[in-house]
Enzyme design. Sequence first.
Site, PDB file in Angstrom:
ATOM      1  N   ASN A 188      10.638   3.920  -0.705  1.00 24.63           N
ATOM      2  CA  ASN A 188      10.489   2.674   0.059  1.00 24.63           C
ATOM      3  C   ASN A 188      11.132   1.472  -0.636  1.00 24.63           C
ATOM      4  O   ASN A 188      10.869   0.332  -0.271  1.00 24.63           O
ATOM      5  CB  ASN A 188       9.007   2.392   0.319  1.00 24.63           C
ATOM      6  CG  ASN A 188       8.413   3.360   1.329  1.00 24.63           C
ATOM      7  OD1 ASN A 188       9.133   3.972   2.105  1.00 24.63           O
ATOM      8  ND2 ASN A 188       7.108   3.504   1.306  1.00 24.63           N
TER       9      ASN A 188
ATOM     10  N   ARG B  16       0.786  -1.241   0.000  1.00 25.46           N
ATOM     11  CA  ARG B  16       0.000   0.000   0.000  1.00 25.46           C
ATOM     12  C   ARG B  16       0.815   1.286   0.000  1.00 25.46           C
ATOM     13  O   ARG B  16       0.235   2.374   0.060  1.00 25.46           O
ATOM     14  CB  ARG B  16      -1.014   0.024   1.162  1.00 25.46           C
ATOM     15  CG  ARG B  16      -2.017  -1.113   1.117  1.00 25.46           C
ATOM     16  CD  ARG B  16      -3.257  -0.848   1.914  1.00 25.46           C
ATOM     17  NE  ARG B  16      -3.016  -0.855   3.350  1.00 25.46           N
ATOM     18  CZ  ARG B  16      -3.969  -0.784   4.261  1.00 25.46           C
ATOM     19  NH1 ARG B  16      -5.238  -0.688   3.893  1.00 25.46           N
ATOM     20  NH2 ARG B  16      -3.695  -0.819   5.550  1.00 25.46           N
ATOM     21  N   ASP B  17       2.141   1.196  -0.079  1.00 25.71           N
ATOM     22  CA  ASP B  17       2.927   2.437  -0.172  1.00 25.71           C
ATOM     23  C   ASP B  17       4.195   2.204  -0.995  1.00 25.71           C
ATOM     24  O   ASP B  17       5.298   2.558  -0.587  1.00 25.71           O
ATOM     25  CB  ASP B  17       3.268   2.954   1.224  1.00 25.71           C
ATOM     26  CG  ASP B  17       3.684   4.435   1.214  1.00 25.71           C
ATOM     27  OD1 ASP B  17       3.408   5.128   0.203  1.00 25.71           O
ATOM     28  OD2 ASP B  17       4.271   4.895   2.209  1.00 25.71           O
ATOM     29  N   ILE B  18       4.019   1.592  -2.174  1.00 23.50           N
ATOM     30  CA  ILE B  18       5.151   1.365  -3.064  1.00 23.50           C
ATOM     31  C   ILE B  18       5.526   2.682  -3.738  1.00 23.50           C
ATOM     32  O   ILE B  18       4.703   3.319  -4.399  1.00 23.50           O
ATOM     33  CB  ILE B  18       4.804   0.292  -4.131  1.00 23.50           C
ATOM     34  CG1 ILE B  18       4.560  -1.058  -3.465  1.00 23.50           C
ATOM     35  CG2 ILE B  18       5.897   0.206  -5.197  1.00 23.50           C
ATOM     36  CD1 ILE B  18       5.778  -1.676  -2.805  1.00 23.50           C
TER      37      ILE B  18
ATOM     38  N   THR C  56       1.031   7.127  -0.322  1.00 20.89           N
ATOM     39  CA  THR C  56       1.486   8.426  -0.810  1.00 20.89           C
ATOM     40  C   THR C  56       0.638   8.772  -2.026  1.00 20.89           C
ATOM     41  O   THR C  56       0.598   8.009  -2.994  1.00 20.89           O
ATOM     42  CB  THR C  56       2.977   8.353  -1.183  1.00 20.89           C
ATOM     43  OG1 THR C  56       3.710   7.929  -0.022  1.00 20.89           O
ATOM     44  CG2 THR C  56       3.490   9.715  -1.644  1.00 20.89           C
TER      45      THR C  56
END
Length: 202
Positions: free
Chosen positions: A65, A59-61, A103
């Site tokens: 990260n 959920r935040d690739i 993001t």
Amino acid sequence: MGNGACKNIQGQPEIPQKGGSVANLLGRYGPLRETVILGYLEQLLRGLAFIHENLIIHRDIKGANLLVDSTGQRLRVADFGAAARLASKGTGAGEFQGQLLGTVAFMAPEVLRGQQYGRSCDIWSVGCVIIEMACAKAPWNAEKHSNHLALIFKIASASQPPSIPSHLSPGLRDVALRTLEIEPQERPSTRDLLKHPVFQPW
């Protein structure tokens, strides 16, 4: 969709070194060469395949990260602070609803609309990372949006994916287009993407 807004810079080394995140490398070297993008992309897809098969979505690739070792060759997915466990092995889109984690510039439209979503939201983010690595900036010209709500509305109401850099090869461009299908059920799985010809040895 590719509007030529970002150009491929030829001055960067074949393989960036010193480690850090992909975002750090982009800040240091600018857009990455396509051979580097493909190497990182394949490793990202393999990492996502592993976590998806173990019932986790990230959920935040995004580039910040994705960590690269000191040789510049090995990539690892990091920061699972927004990750969630899936309820089943099914590949349907409807595992979660209304949870806005991640993001904004890298989030799938269905997430920003408050609709149900699943593994395919990570696939969308992979497409955004391709754009980020090719342009050294986030998709949707996100840096020009000082108002997060305006960016959320732009992505949530989009009927087309973000602009894909025109300098990408047809193969990598095709991968990007497949990951950035507006309808989540149209996006391929990580394993299907890894079968794409751009990842096959000659």
